[in-house]
Design a protein around this motif. Sequence first.
Motif, PDB file in Angstrom:
ATOM      1  N   TYR A   1     -30.635 -32.480  15.868  1.00 35.43           N
ATOM      2  CA  TYR A   1     -29.740 -31.327  15.965  1.00 35.43           C
ATOM      3  C   TYR A   1     -29.695 -30.816  17.406  1.00 35.43           C
ATOM      4  O   TYR A   1     -28.620 -30.534  17.945  1.00 35.43           O
ATOM      5  CB  TYR A   1     -30.173 -30.192  15.028  1.00 35.43           C
ATOM      6  N   LYS A   2     -30.861 -30.717  18.035  1.00 31.76           N
ATOM      7  CA  LYS A   2     -30.922 -30.214  19.416  1.00 31.76           C
ATOM      8  C   LYS A   2     -30.161 -31.118  20.372  1.00 31.76           C
ATOM      9  O   LYS A   2     -29.489 -30.645  21.287  1.00 31.76           O
ATOM     10  CB  LYS A   2     -32.380 -30.095  19.856  1.00 31.76           C
ATOM     11  N   SER A   3     -30.228 -32.435  20.144  1.00 29.55           N
ATOM     12  CA  SER A   3     -29.510 -33.350  21.038  1.00 29.55           C
ATOM     13  C   SER A   3     -28.003 -33.116  20.965  1.00 29.55           C
ATOM     14  O   SER A   3     -27.299 -33.223  21.965  1.00 29.55           O
ATOM     15  CB  SER A   3     -29.852 -34.813  20.727  1.00 29.55           C
TER      16      SER A   3
ATOM     17  N   LEU B   1     -25.434 -34.182   7.469  1.00 31.29           N
ATOM     18  CA  LEU B   1     -24.239 -34.611   8.197  1.00 31.29           C
ATOM     19  C   LEU B   1     -23.246 -33.472   8.413  1.00 31.29           C
ATOM     20  O   LEU B   1     -22.562 -33.439   9.421  1.00 31.29           O
ATOM     21  CB  LEU B   1     -23.564 -35.766   7.463  1.00 31.29           C
ATOM     22  N   ALA B   2     -23.177 -32.542   7.482  1.00 30.68           N
ATOM     23  CA  ALA B   2     -22.267 -31.406   7.651  1.00 30.68           C
ATOM     24  C   ALA B   2     -22.652 -30.605   8.901  1.00 30.68           C
ATOM     25  O   ALA B   2     -21.780 -30.147   9.646  1.00 30.68           O
ATOM     26  CB  ALA B   2     -22.288 -30.517   6.413  1.00 30.68           C
ATOM     27  N   LYS B   3     -23.945 -30.474   9.127  1.00 30.68           N
ATOM     28  CA  LYS B   3     -24.408 -29.749  10.315  1.00 30.68           C
ATOM     29  C   LYS B   3     -24.078 -30.533  11.586  1.00 30.68           C
ATOM     30  O   LYS B   3     -23.647 -29.951  12.587  1.00 30.68           O
ATOM     31  CB  LYS B   3     -25.911 -29.496  10.216  1.00 30.68           C
TER      32      LYS B   3
ATOM     33  N   LEU C   1     -21.742 -29.321  14.674  1.00 28.56           N
ATOM     34  CA  LEU C   1     -22.199 -29.363  16.069  1.00 28.56           C
ATOM     35  C   LEU C   1     -21.275 -30.216  16.928  1.00 28.56           C
ATOM     36  O   LEU C   1     -21.004 -29.889  18.084  1.00 28.56           O
ATOM     37  CB  LEU C   1     -23.633 -29.896  16.136  1.00 28.56           C
ATOM     38  N   THR C   2     -20.749 -31.305  16.353  1.00 31.10           N
ATOM     39  CA  THR C   2     -19.828 -32.165  17.094  1.00 31.10           C
ATOM     40  C   THR C   2     -18.490 -31.465  17.317  1.00 31.10           C
ATOM     41  O   THR C   2     -17.893 -31.570  18.403  1.00 31.10           O
ATOM     42  CB  THR C   2     -19.639 -33.511  16.361  1.00 31.10           C
ATOM     43  N   GLU C   3     -18.013 -30.740  16.318  1.00 25.64           N
ATOM     44  CA  GLU C   3     -16.774 -29.962  16.496  1.00 25.64           C
ATOM     45  C   GLU C   3     -16.939 -28.955  17.631  1.00 25.64           C
ATOM     46  O   GLU C   3     -16.036 -28.775  18.458  1.00 25.64           O
ATOM     47  CB  GLU C   3     -16.410 -29.242  15.199  1.00 25.64           C
ATOM     48  N   LYS C   4     -18.088 -28.303  17.675  1.00 29.42           N
ATOM     49  CA  LYS C   4     -18.354 -27.343  18.763  1.00 29.42           C
ATOM     50  C   LYS C   4     -18.419 -28.057  20.113  1.00 29.42           C
ATOM     51  O   LYS C   4     -17.928 -27.532  21.117  1.00 29.42           O
ATOM     52  CB  LYS C   4     -19.646 -26.587  18.484  1.00 29.42           C
TER      53      LYS C   4
END
Length: 185
Positions: free
Chosen positions: A87-89, A111-113, A117-120
């Motif tokens: 998650y941090k990466s 995967l939802a998280k 994070l990828t959308e952000k």
Amino acid sequence: MQLQIFILGILCEGNNHPYEIKKLIQKNISDEEIVKVNDGTLYYRFESLLKKGYITKIEVSRENNRPERTTYGITDQGREALKEDIYKSFQTFSNLRPLYASLLFLKHVDLAKIIDLTEKAVERTKKRFQLQNDSHLPVWWGNYSKKISENIDFITSHARSNIEYDLDWLEKLLIFLRGTAKDRD
């Protein structure tokens, strides 16, 4: 962090020893910039993970006149650390390479998280791209030297290209992640 992710991810698959993990890295990851590994770094990382309680010694064996070989396994604390590192990466990368090790072990995270994070990350990258396109040299700079101004234009063009490439890759990653999430359902 990439080496730690790789070690913990491999140990999630089953118990293993450092030498075998080093061979896996060397065989499957040809780019040293993805996961840098040498004996000193690898064994230091194992000792560090052991002290943190992320891994545990499973067995110490010796065959013939060879050195002792310690097999390690991952702990529940190590599984949580792997998730948090992944998650941090995705939260903190400044270039895309640190994501590579994390992408190998997505089955161990929500995967939802990761999609969120990828959308952000896509939005942050779009803002960087827009800032890069909107930035202009101060008027006094152009007067300073025409040659320096041309050099800056050349550098800026490269920066824009890199940001544009990163954005394209992140958008493709997002499509891949969404497809993977659907397959999991």
